[in-house]
Enzyme design. Structure first.
Site, mmCIF file in Angstrom:
data_model
loop_
_atom_site.group_PDB
_atom_site.id
_atom_site.type_symbol
_atom_site.label_atom_id
_atom_site.label_comp_id
_atom_site.label_asym_id
_atom_site.label_seq_id
_atom_site.Cartn_x
_atom_site.Cartn_y
_atom_site.Cartn_z
ATOM 1 N N CYS A 132 69.409 92.217 61.489
ATOM 2 C CA CYS A 132 69.680 90.869 61.780
ATOM 3 C C CYS A 132 70.340 90.522 63.038
ATOM 4 C CB CYS A 132 69.738 89.765 60.923
ATOM 5 S SG CYS A 132 68.711 89.765 59.268
ATOM 6 N N HIS A 186 72.336 95.639 37.358
ATOM 7 C CA HIS A 186 73.030 96.095 36.173
ATOM 8 C C HIS A 186 72.663 94.864 35.426
ATOM 9 C CE1 HIS A 186 76.207 98.130 33.739
ATOM 10 N NE2 HIS A 186 76.036 97.028 33.016
ATOM 11 N N GLU A 187 73.116 93.696 35.682
ATOM 12 C CA GLU A 187 72.897 92.462 34.672
ATOM 13 C C GLU A 187 71.512 92.384 34.414
ATOM 14 O OE1 GLU A 187 75.604 91.825 33.093
ATOM 15 O OE2 GLU A 187 76.929 92.593 34.492
ATOM 16 N N HIS A 235 70.217 94.463 31.706
ATOM 17 C CA HIS A 235 70.524 93.874 30.257
ATOM 18 C C HIS A 235 69.525 92.803 29.918
ATOM 19 C CE1 HIS A 235 74.358 95.841 30.035
ATOM 20 N NE2 HIS A 235 75.036 95.372 30.693
ATOM 21 N N HIS A 256 74.586 99.674 27.973
ATOM 22 C CA HIS A 256 75.288 100.830 28.623
ATOM 23 C C HIS A 256 74.891 102.279 28.262
ATOM 24 C CE1 HIS A 256 78.322 97.465 29.669
ATOM 25 N NE2 HIS A 256 77.399 97.426 30.422
#
Length: 813
Positions: A133, A345-346, A349, A355
């Site tokens: 950009c 990562h979230e 979950h 983990h």
């Protein structure tokens, strides 16, 4: 006199100042200050003009594909870039707020962006993620041991973009955040920033994958850290989304950004240093957003630092659930890949991933990036999801989780004019296999997005070898008790959108209710934690343990993070209490906590689950009873409360189905075989208006099934007649009560040979006829003594040359 190094005056002070400059700032994560790199000027290599380079100073449009030449540590690199055509979904919008607080919604061209993915020519394990950009910035990975970061220098804000710098990622130190409360006390909390995501091959149009329609929000603090520059803030979110897409592709999940939002005037939900309070406030706000702008998951990226070392938080298995499909992450790195790794990562979950335990991530070493679901965020550029994560994801999908991911972004949303070559099949296009230079689709012309002669289709689950699958072909199996199958229509190459049983439909043999496409039961949740031998504890365990309001027994937490005790009627919706079993591989980082209660004069053991300190802060809801779990007759757990639910929508729908079907998530009848939609009141093949036709092309099969349903009751009588006809030496007699074997017509005294397939044949008798009238006796075959005795039958003896019995002439009526 021995030699000693000379030490400049003021060196301790200079070192102290240097450490202060380099020490991580909460919420920033990556060390601030310039890390010296190698000056470099990347150039586009124009197609059709080999090796004629064009400086980035010259105006160059954002091509769909292109080559970029640059040098790194004396090595010439040629980057093969392809615009991430599917990053922005059709109907993509951008929202910010005016000074009056009113939303300003823009609908830019979803194909006109500057975010690329690709590889380095000559390096088979390479991958590239770049933003073009304003100059060029992004990650270039040659191998596990060689990763570079390219960025403009001077930094953004300068009008000169011709000068860039490139440096090895090992030169960059980053904050080692964890999921626990542990604060670092020394430089052990610092680690090198290794290489990033693994390369992926060319997208395969026919490959089945899931689609995550993602909505990303930047809070007001993040907007301020971007110097109130709206465009820079939006570009930050787009860069993060591009990296998240790259990471989730290793799970066969494609990100389609449906929208981004910047809170330019103020936060629209409460954002504090308390990650738990921030998350639940955002999820509450997200429910209103979803009603206006449907999506699968919403993620908040904040410029604030959470307490301790927490950098993100999300509910476990919250994906596709109205109350919990979202998460919060801090923008803790100077580079966007740091925030993207936390967000991925979230999202993991939300997909039921916990983990990775020690030794689980064998796909990538820690020094080369590690795996996405590592407990610590000290390696912000993971390459892949581990095999453990993949196993957990399959289990999540098998039990009905993540149903919304089966549907591709809605092509019916208002979009800008179609652009052939962007990878999306839009209005006026028969197919779209991407840019022509790399299109290898045998069914589609890349230059005009039309089908080749003889081809009926090019993409989709209902397309095979350029031909449509017949109507009624199964294209999506039911996953779990609460899912429903979908079938090809015969006219479209795509499987119909995924639907499932309406909330409240009974499942698990009546021990649970369907909820958001899943069937949460206490039995299933206990076995997920403690293995097949586990089962729910007596209700007394829930009542006693969950009334404590501590880490071992509670009904969740308040906005301040304090544990809440369960009221008596809500006890079954708090901490899950089980018995038996042992820790499951599907739930690492969980340890059993056994309590003892007295029930009817006996001690009863209650087993709860407690997350290890290294896992608990970014895993919300671990060990708690899942929403939608039955807690009484017509009662389910909602927001940690046991609430009565009459399921009135379900009852109204079932009434319309005439007791010949079930109700799907669109409130339509899914009819049982033999009944036709939409109301299951006429003969048909089953299915629903949403499922596609059920074997509609195989009319003979349907007729055969109907014919068998009529003839099956007659089979016993037909079998009896056949046996009576074939039994050795059996004279059948008509008598007033039915039919029996005549001893005069029997075979050998010892019966058939023991090795004969018939074995020992037992006499069979039939009762009266259906009319209840006795059959007339046949004087020729009655049991009365005859004046003309029958000619004796020849004796039967086994054939010594064969394992069979010589059968006498059959007795006839």
């Amino acid at each position: 006199m021995g030699w000693r190094p000379r030490r400049a005056r003021g060196t301790p002070l200079l070192l102290l100042l240097l450490l202060l400059l380099l020490w991580p700032v909460p919420g920033a994560g990556v060390l601030q200050g310039h890390i010296p790199g190698q000056p470099v000027t990347p150039h586009w290599v124009l197609d059709g003009q080999p090796w004629r380079t064009v400086s980035l100073e010259e105006p160059v449009s954002k091509p769909d594909m292109g080559l970029v030449a640059l040098e790194a540590e004396g090595q010439e690199l040629l980057l093969e870039l392809e615009k991430n055509h599917r990053l922005l979904a059709p109907g993509y919008i951008e929202t910010h707020y005016g000074p009056d607080g009113q939303p300003v919604v823009l609908a830019p061209n979803h194909t006109d962006h500057c975010h690329y993915q690709g590889r380095v020519r000559g390096f088979p394990d390479s991958w590239v993620v770049l933003c073009t950009c304003s100059g060029m910035s992004g990650l270039i990975t040659l191998s596990r041991n060689a990763s570079y970061y390219l960025r403009p220098w001077p930094p953004r804000g300068s009008k000169d973009f011709s000068t860039h710098e490139i440096f090895r990622m090992e030169q960059l130190l980053t904050w080692k955040g964890t999921c626990g409360h542990r604060d670092p006390g020394n430089k052990a909390g610092m680690t090198s920033l290794p290489g990033g995501p693994q390369s992926r091959g060319r997208r395969e149009a026919r490959r089945t994958r899931k689609y995550l329609e993602l909505y990303i929000v930047a809070d007001h603090t993040l907007f301020l850290t971007r110097h109130r520059n709206l465009n820079h803030t939006k570009q930050r979110l787009l860069e993060v989304a591009n990296y998240v897409d790259q990471l989730l592709r290793t799970l066969d999940i494609q990100v389609a950004l449906t929208g981004l939002e910047v809170w330019t005037e103020r936060d629209r939900s409460r954002v504090t240093q308390d990650a738990n309070a921030t998350l639940w406030a955002f999820l509450q706000w997200r429910r209103g957003l979803w009603a206006q702008r449907p999506h699968d998951s919403a993620q908040l990226l904040t410029g604030r630092a959470f307490q301790g070392a927490t950098v993100g938080l999300a509910p476990v298995e919250g994906m596709c659930r109205a109350e919990s499909s979202g998460g919060v992450s801090t923008d803790h790195s100077e580079l966007p890949i740091g925030a993207a790794a936390t967000m991925a990562h979230e999202i993991g979950h939300s997909l039921g991933l916990s983990h990775d335990p020690d030794g689980c991530c064998v796909e990538a070493a820690a020094e080369s990036g590690g795996c996405v679901m590592a407990a610590a965020t000290g390696h912000p550029f993971p390459r892949v999801f581990s095999a453990c994560s993949r196993r957990q994801l399959r289990a999540f999908f098998r039990k009905g989780g993540g149903a919304c991911l089966s549907n591709a972004p809605d092509p019916g949303l208002p979009v800008p004019p179609a652009l052939c070559g962007n990878g999306f099949v839009e209005a006026g296009e028969e197919c779209d296999c991407g840019p022509g230079q790399e299109c290898r689709d045998l069914c589609c012309f890349a230059h005009n997005c039309s089908l080749r002669p003889g081809a009926q289709c090019a993409h989709g689950d209902c397309c095979v070898r350029c031909l449509l699958k017949p109507a009624g072909a199964l294209c999506r199996q039911a996953m779990g008790d609460c899912d429903l199958p979908e079938f090809c229509t015969g006219t479209s190459s795509h499987c119909p959108p995924d639907v499932y049983l309406l909330d409240g439909s009974p499942c698990a043999r009546g021990s649970g209710y369907c909820w958001d496409g899943a069937c949460p039961t206490l039995e299933q949740q206990c076995q997920q934690l403690w293995g097949p031998g586990s089962h729910p504890a007596p209700e007394a365990c829930f009542q006693v343990v969950n009334s404590a309001g501590d880490a071992h027994g509670n009904c969740g937490q308040d906005s301040e993070g304090h544990f809440l005790p369960c009221a008596g009627r809500d006890a079954l919706c708090g901490k899950l209490q089980c018995q038996g079993g042992k820790p499951s591989l599907l739930a690492p980082h969980m340890v059993p906590v056994d309590s003892t209660v007295h029930l009817d004069g006996q001690e009863v053991t209650c087993r709860g689950a407690l997350a290890l300190p290294s896992a608990q802060l970014d895993l919300l809801g671990l060990g708690l009873v899942e929403p939608g779990t039955q807690c009484g007759p017509r009662m389910v757990c909602q927001s940690r409360r046991c609430r009565k639910n009459a399921f009135q929508e379900l009852q109204r729908c079932l009434t319309a189905c005439h007791s010949h079907g079930v109700c799907n998530s669109n409130h339509n009848c899914h009819c049982a075989p033999g009944w036709a939609p939409p109301f299951c009141d006429k003969p048909g093949f089953g299915g629903s208006m949403d499922s596609g036709p059920v074997q509609a092309e195989n009319h003979d099969t349907f007729l055969l099934a109907m014919l068998l349903s009529v003839l099956l009751p007659l089979l016993p009588g037909a079998g009896l007649a056949w046996c009576c006809y074939r039994l050795p030496g059996a004279h059948l007699q008509r008598c007033s009560w039915g039919c029996r074997r005549d001893p005069a017509c029997s075979g050998p005294k010892d019966g058939p040979h023991r090795d004969h397939p018939l074995g020992g044949v037992h006499p069979m008798e039939l009762g009266p006829t259906a009319t209840g009238q006795p059959w007339p006796l046949d004087p020729e075959n009655s049991h009365e003594p005859s004046s003309h005795p029958e000619k004796p039958l020849p004796a039967v003896s086994p054939d010594p040359q064969a394992d069979q019995v010589q059968m006498p002439r059959s007795c006839l009526w």
